[in-house]
Design a protein around this motif. Structure first.
Motif, short mmCIF file in Angstrom:
data_model
loop_
_atom_site.label_atom_id
_atom_site.label_comp_id
_atom_site.label_asym_id
_atom_site.label_seq_id
_atom_site.Cartn_x
_atom_site.Cartn_y
_atom_site.Cartn_z
N LEU A 545 42.30 44.96 34.86
CA LEU A 545 40.79 44.96 34.17
C LEU A 545 40.96 45.51 32.65
CD1 LEU A 545 38.68 46.89 36.74
CD2 LEU A 545 38.46 44.56 36.32
N THR A 546 42.04 46.18 32.38
CA THR A 546 42.52 46.53 31.12
C THR A 546 42.81 45.26 30.20
OG1 THR A 546 43.03 48.74 31.48
CG2 THR A 546 44.04 47.88 29.64
N ASN A 547 43.56 44.30 30.93
CA ASN A 547 43.97 43.03 30.31
C ASN A 547 42.84 42.32 30.04
OD1 ASN A 547 46.66 43.80 30.20
ND2 ASN A 547 47.04 42.90 32.33
N ILE A 548 41.78 42.16 30.95
CA ILE A 548 40.81 41.39 30.95
C ILE A 548 39.97 41.58 29.58
CG2 ILE A 548 38.39 40.57 31.84
CD1 ILE A 548 39.88 40.67 34.61
N HIS A 549 39.58 43.06 29.46
CA HIS A 549 38.79 43.66 28.51
C HIS A 549 39.55 43.41 27.21
CE1 HIS A 549 36.50 46.27 25.97
NE2 HIS A 549 37.50 47.07 25.72
N ARG A 550 40.73 43.52 27.10
CA ARG A 550 41.67 43.58 25.71
C ARG A 550 41.78 41.84 25.35
NH1 ARG A 550 46.16 48.21 26.43
NH2 ARG A 550 44.72 49.95 26.33
N HIS A 551 42.21 41.15 26.25
CA HIS A 551 42.91 39.80 25.85
C HIS A 551 42.17 38.47 26.48
CE1 HIS A 551 46.27 42.15 25.03
NE2 HIS A 551 46.26 42.86 26.09
N GLU A 571 42.31 40.75 44.82
CA GLU A 571 42.27 39.56 43.91
C GLU A 571 41.36 39.93 42.57
OE1 GLU A 571 40.72 36.28 45.69
OE2 GLU A 571 41.23 35.09 44.00
N VAL A 572 41.75 39.60 41.47
CA VAL A 572 40.91 39.79 40.12
C VAL A 572 40.62 38.79 39.52
CG1 VAL A 572 40.85 41.43 38.11
CG2 VAL A 572 41.64 42.44 40.10
N ARG A 573 39.56 38.34 39.20
CA ARG A 573 39.15 37.10 38.46
C ARG A 573 38.32 37.49 37.11
NH1 ARG A 573 36.39 33.99 43.62
NH2 ARG A 573 38.14 33.89 44.92
N ASP A 574 38.29 36.47 36.20
CA ASP A 574 37.67 36.45 35.18
C ASP A 574 37.36 35.43 34.61
OD1 ASP A 574 40.70 36.96 33.54
OD2 ASP A 574 39.15 35.64 32.46
N ASN A 575 36.19 35.22 33.63
CA ASN A 575 35.56 33.84 33.32
C ASN A 575 36.21 33.76 31.60
OD1 ASN A 575 34.12 35.73 31.96
ND2 ASN A 575 32.26 34.50 32.34
N GLY A 576 37.15 34.40 31.52
CA GLY A 576 37.80 34.14 29.89
C GLY A 576 38.57 32.82 29.60
N SER A 577 39.34 33.14 28.58
CA SER A 577 39.48 31.93 27.67
C SER A 577 40.94 31.33 28.42
CB SER A 577 40.33 32.18 26.38
OG SER A 577 40.76 33.35 26.04
N GLY A 618 39.31 30.49 33.07
CA GLY A 618 39.74 32.09 33.38
C GLY A 618 41.02 32.16 33.98
N THR A 619 41.12 33.23 34.29
CA THR A 619 42.47 33.86 35.12
C THR A 619 42.11 34.41 36.58
OG1 THR A 619 43.32 34.22 32.91
CG2 THR A 619 44.70 35.21 34.73
N ASN A 620 43.11 34.14 37.29
CA ASN A 620 42.78 34.78 38.70
C ASN A 620 44.26 35.52 39.02
OD1 ASN A 620 42.22 35.53 41.45
ND2 ASN A 620 42.49 33.28 42.14
N VAL A 621 44.32 36.57 39.30
CA VAL A 621 45.64 37.63 39.74
C VAL A 621 45.45 37.63 41.27
CG1 VAL A 621 47.19 39.11 39.31
CG2 VAL A 621 45.77 38.15 37.36
#
Length: 643
Positions: A545-551, A571-577, A618-621
């Motif tokens: 979550l820290t990586n998602i918020h910062r990057h 699993e952690v997903r985001d809709n980022g770049s 986005g990214t999925n870990v």
């Protein structure tokens, strides 16, 4: 009537002392015993058969939640009141889950504890339990139904009821539709669930008027939906009385205010945001004529608003970049939005600046595209840093290749040392967090009680009382700050309630502090895991979550956790770049970046695996870790001993 017998449980003797002194003034009560941990409280309750147990939550050995579960099973006639310095929203839910009658925040003991005990003892001798009191019944749905039956008949609007401590006791279908929370999410939570932080003082005034029996009509205010959006509403608030006429709660009827008022406010707010934004915001026609130019645009490009408005947008576009503008205009005419377009623009002094552009079509009232808005962010420093970083990484890569043989021979030792260092760091954070919670937090709790008692004795001197009240608010704020710091170092919820509660709390805290919306989906059968494994998974979620918020430049993220008989997955997903293919390959092969190496090291120690997928959406870990079969779940030994 015989004296009420009260068992006092807290691991801090100072807290027991001040509570005992405070309760000794009540002639109808007797402190029948004191305990310093959960197991001792269970043993004393069996021997002394108290009427009420005042139970601290955070204690060594068996904590207060587990002790309450045991007491409710073995001695259901004993009423338990939880006492904690943790977040009231968390404790209110936990109190309902373990079957406690009520709860009280330590910072408010002097003010609220005696009334809570009085109501609890009154209900022990009453044939009917009052639906709007502090006491938690085992069936929230039955309580809500009985309240709604008396309220819903008079209105089709949003209808909510709560007790005098602000705990929601009913939540109708319209409330669910308007605010987005289901009745299961809302009932048992504090009314501040839907109140913006800057409006919370309103609630104190409303409760004060309701306690006096007043009805409040057409009170215009703002409330907050589950998705964080605000809504203008008009409230009608009425006292709710029990069969004896005593005010035990309040009902709220909410109605949305006109769309016109919201639109006017939104328009004014938008204008203020654009002018005060740190980003350069420029609008133009489809012919490229600049129509607006905010202060940040003046600072970034050097042209004043009167110099830029009316000019062509090529004023700030280098000659060799004019083709970009034509392509952008074509995409805008098709109604497309251009996000994070990196390019170069020219300042008034002819110097160049690296910018990231977000371009959106502007439509008139008929829906026709008549122009475009551009949000420009100066990324010169980031571009230079990225170039320097790439050069440095290339240099380090060449050095790494020349030393590859030596590195491989030492990898095992370094990995083990890294793991040991991480464990030492985690233990130190746990120790510091516990010291803050148990020592500084307890001392502040005692200080808050003594200040409240001093405030009561100074009631005849308004000037002195006002000064003491200021001290009290300072103590409460310091108590809140220390609690937050302790939780961030190592949340006690991880030890006391497990991963589900700790992760939900941490994700909620990030959502409150940032614009990142986080969905948490954890299977109900996750249960407890070995202590080290729970910490590894929590740190993985925390780092992700820290990586998602910062990057990641993301607006949404989600956490999904489940377990099988042999494995637990997260699993952690985001809709980022997202990451480029080259960067993803580098990270997946073990290269440095975004804390991934530390995450891999933690997972590797439990023979787990980690996969990373990333693209422009986005990214999925994803991690999968086997559950050790030769270790007991966290805290199971203490609980089994109690059982």
């Amino acid at each position: 009537m015989s004296q009420a017998r009260i068992l006092l449980v807290d691991d801090d003797p100072r807290v027991r002392r001040v509570i005992s002194t405070m309760l000794s003034h009540h002639t109808g009560w007797e402190i029948c015993g004191e305990a310093g941990d959960g197991q001792q409280s269970v043993d004393l309750a069996r021997a002394m058969n108290p009427d009420v147990v005042l139970m601290d939550v955070s204690m060594p050995g068996m904590n207060g939640l587990d002790a309450t579960r045991v007491l409710r099973r073995e001695s259901p006639r004993v009423d338990v009141i939880l006492v904690s310095q943790s977040d009231p929203k968390i404790i209110s839910r936990q109190a309902a889950e373990v079957g406690a009658r009520a709860y009280c925040c330590k910072s408010d003991l002097a003010r609220n504890l005696v009334p809570i005990i009085e109501r609890t003892l009154e209900d022990r001798h009453s044939k009917h339990v009052e639906g709007a009191s502090l006491i938690f019944e085992r069936s929230h749905s039955d309580q809500a139904s009985s309240l709604l039956a008396a309220i819903v008949d008079s209105s089709d609007d949003v209808i909510i009821s709560k007790n005098l401590d602000g705990i929601i006791t009913s939540w109708n279908t319209s409330a669910q539709r308007v605010f987005g929370y289901s009745s299961k999410e809302a009932i048992g939570a504090h009314i501040t669930l839907i109140i913006p932080k800057d409006r919370i003082p309103e609630e104190d005034g409303i409760i004060s008027r309701v306690r006096r029996g007043e009805r409040i009509e057409h009170f215009d205010t703002v409330r907050q939906r589950k998705d964080g959006t605000l809504i203008d509403i008009s409230l009608t608030i009425s006292p709710v009385r029990d069969s004896s006429g005593r005010i035990v709660g309040a009902s709220k009827v909410a109605r949305e205010i006109t769309d016109r008022k919201r639109a006017e406010r939104s328009t004014g707010l938008l204008a203020a945001i654009v002018d005060s934004s740190d980003d350069a915001i420029v609008s133009k026609t489809l012919d490229g004529i600049i129509t607006s130019w905010n202060k940040s645009a003046e600072q970034m490009f050097g042209y004043l608003s009167e110099e830029a408005v009316g000019k062509h947008i090529t004023l700030i576009i280098p000659r060799d970049r004019w083709d970009e503008e034509a392509c952008i205009i074509d995409r805008l005419r098709r109604g497309e939005r251009v996000d994070h377009f990196q390019t170069v623009r020219r300042r008034k002094d002819d110097s160049l600046v690296d910018v990231s552009l977000t371009i959106s079509p502007v439509k008139d009232s008929s829906g026709n595209i008549v122009g475009a808005s551009k949000v420009a962010r100066d990324i010169s420093a980031a571009v230079r840093a990225a170039e320097a970083l790439r050069g440095r990484e290339e240099e380090l890569r060449r050095l790494s290749q020349s030393l590859d043989h030596q590195v491989r021979s030492r990898t095992g030792e370094l990995q083990e040392l890294s793991w040991q260092l991480m464990r030492l760091r985690d233990e130190e954070r746990r120790h510091v967090a516990r010291e803050l919670h148990d020592c500084a937090g307890q001392s502040l709790a005692v200080l808050a009680i003594e200040v409240d008692q001093l405030l009561q004795r100074a009631s005849t001197s308004p000037g002195l009382a006002a000064e003491i009240e200021q001290i009290r608010e300072t103590v409460r704020q310091l108590h809140s700050d220390i609690r937050t710091t302790s939780y961030l170092l190592h949340p006690p919820l991880l030890d006391e309630s497990g991963l589900q509660a700790a992760i939900s709390w941490y994700a909620g805290g990030i959502t409150e502090r940032t614009a990142l919306h986080i969905d948490v989906e954890i299977s109900d059968d996750l249960g407890r895991l070995p202590r080290d494994l729970e910490l590894v998974l929590f740190r993985f979620i925390q780092e992700a979550l820290t990586n998602i918020h910062r990057h990641a430049s993301a607006t949404k993220a989600s956490i999904i956790m489940s377990r099988s008989q042999a494995h637990v997955t997260a699993e952690v997903r985001d809709n980022g770049s997202g990451m480029s293919a080259e960067r993803l390959c580098q990270v997946s092969s073990g290269g440095s970046g975004l804390g991934i190496r530390g995450m891999r090291e933690r997972i590797r120690q439990f023979q787990g695996s980690m996969e990373i997928h990333s693209d422009s959406t986005g990214t999925n870990v994803f991690v999968e870790v086997p559950i050790p079969i030769d270790q007991d779940p966290a805290q199971s030994q203490d609980l089994q001993a109690a059982l």
